[in-house]
Scaffold this active site. Sequence first.
Site, short mmCIF file in Angstrom:
data_model
loop_
_atom_site.label_atom_id
_atom_site.label_comp_id
_atom_site.label_asym_id
_atom_site.label_seq_id
_atom_site.Cartn_x
_atom_site.Cartn_y
_atom_site.Cartn_z
N ARG A 114 44.14 27.37 45.15
CA ARG A 114 43.38 28.81 45.47
C ARG A 114 44.33 29.67 46.38
O ARG A 114 44.75 29.28 47.24
CB ARG A 114 42.06 28.19 46.21
CG ARG A 114 41.59 29.80 46.90
CD ARG A 114 40.02 29.70 47.19
NE ARG A 114 39.14 29.53 46.31
CZ ARG A 114 37.91 29.63 46.53
NH1 ARG A 114 37.47 29.98 47.68
NH2 ARG A 114 37.12 29.31 45.54
N HIS A 141 38.58 32.81 37.94
CA HIS A 141 38.06 31.56 38.62
C HIS A 141 37.26 30.65 37.50
O HIS A 141 36.23 30.87 37.36
CB HIS A 141 36.88 32.25 39.65
CG HIS A 141 36.45 31.37 40.68
ND1 HIS A 141 37.04 30.03 40.54
CD2 HIS A 141 35.37 31.29 41.42
CE1 HIS A 141 36.33 29.58 41.79
NE2 HIS A 141 35.67 30.14 42.16
N GLN A 144 34.63 27.92 38.16
CA GLN A 144 33.49 28.45 38.42
C GLN A 144 32.60 28.69 36.94
O GLN A 144 31.42 28.37 36.73
CB GLN A 144 33.51 29.83 39.13
CG GLN A 144 32.19 30.48 39.45
CD GLN A 144 31.16 29.56 40.30
OE1 GLN A 144 31.66 29.29 41.33
NE2 GLN A 144 29.95 29.27 39.99
N ASP A 235 28.21 39.11 41.35
CA ASP A 235 28.93 38.41 42.38
C ASP A 235 29.11 39.76 43.36
O ASP A 235 28.74 40.73 43.43
CB ASP A 235 30.42 38.19 41.76
CG ASP A 235 31.05 37.41 42.61
OD1 ASP A 235 30.80 36.92 43.65
OD2 ASP A 235 32.63 37.60 42.46
N CYS A 280 27.93 33.17 41.67
CA CYS A 280 28.72 32.30 42.05
C CYS A 280 28.79 31.69 43.73
O CYS A 280 29.13 30.51 43.81
CB CYS A 280 30.22 32.44 41.89
SG CYS A 280 30.65 34.09 42.62
N ARG A 308 29.45 22.62 40.03
CA ARG A 308 30.81 22.85 40.38
C ARG A 308 31.48 21.43 40.23
O ARG A 308 32.31 21.02 39.54
CB ARG A 308 31.11 23.47 41.61
CG ARG A 308 30.79 24.78 41.65
CD ARG A 308 31.63 25.69 40.90
NE ARG A 308 32.91 25.58 41.03
CZ ARG A 308 33.84 26.28 41.83
NH1 ARG A 308 33.10 27.25 42.83
NH2 ARG A 308 34.87 26.08 42.00
#
Length: 322
Positions: A114, A141, A144, A235, A280, A308
């Site tokens: 990340r 991402h 996700q 988001d 998310c 996830r």
Amino acid sequence: MEQVPGESPDYDPRVTRHFLTGEEITSAELRALLERATELKADRQASKALAGRSVALVFDQPSTRTRVSFEVGVSELGGHAVVLREGELQLSRGESPRDTAAVLSRLVHAIGVRTGAHALVEELAAHSDVPVVNLLTRDHHPCQALADLLTLRERFGELAGLRLAYVGDGNNVAHSLMVLGAKAGLEVVVATPAELAPHPLVGQVAGAGAGEGGSITLTNTAAEAARGARALYTDVWVSMGDAPSRGAGEDDGRRELLEPFRLDEALMDAAAPDAVALHCLPAHPGDEITEGVLYGQRSAVWDQAENRLHAQKALMELLVSR
Ligand code: CP
Ligand code: NVA
């Protein structure tokens, strides 16, 4: 072929063991991955695909869901996770990504990263002999999006033809929903202010990689996107990778632009009667989503967060078997 933001010309997502944008897997592999994730959710001990193997998980930025779901997932698959936070690798003192990747490849069986710059995960992947997984960059991402698709599959069964509306900032999460949603056959509609639209090349790539009738539509009107949607997704208005000038508390016009894209009860009512709300997380209730929607009957966000784990276990199984 033109590349999505951050992708170097040397990176060909069609011939790789990595997972950086979601372009790397086919529609058929995605379908199989989601099926496998469902099996792994039913029996969390069903696979020991990482027995005797180690995975390095590098976090340059904070994380709750990604960190915990990957660490737990590696453990449940019988493997060992080495979690490295910002400043713990010599990379932070100038050791090159090339050397870092070469060394980690000799020691572990997969690497998750990340960080802000998508180019960094690509450079690590270019020099890694083991799979590299994008745990979030400024541009993408994809892990996700796998969990999001698993959540929709659980709720609605078949994904092909399902309309998903994303409303808000055209950011990394929007990009990954476009790439992987279209691949899964979703009708992905993205509503953003014109100034915060998704990167045009991501739209091209997502359209090119669409499978099973999937499509991408961009609009600047949230209500238009919501019409007939089975899922409304939003988001945060300020992402970790946004410039400091766009930091929380500073009004540079971004908030005003995004206000009409808030996921609220009225927008939910404009969607299909059985529509679910997705986010998310982390969320900022009152900004991009109302408290009523986030914690309401139609919210599927807690399933998303749990998924996830299951989706990423299926991904790790796939990547180490390639
Ligand atoms: N959704 C998500 O990636 O959450 P974290 O930042 O907590 O990992
Ligand atoms: N767009 C958000 C997602 C967080 C999981 C960010 O990049 O900060």
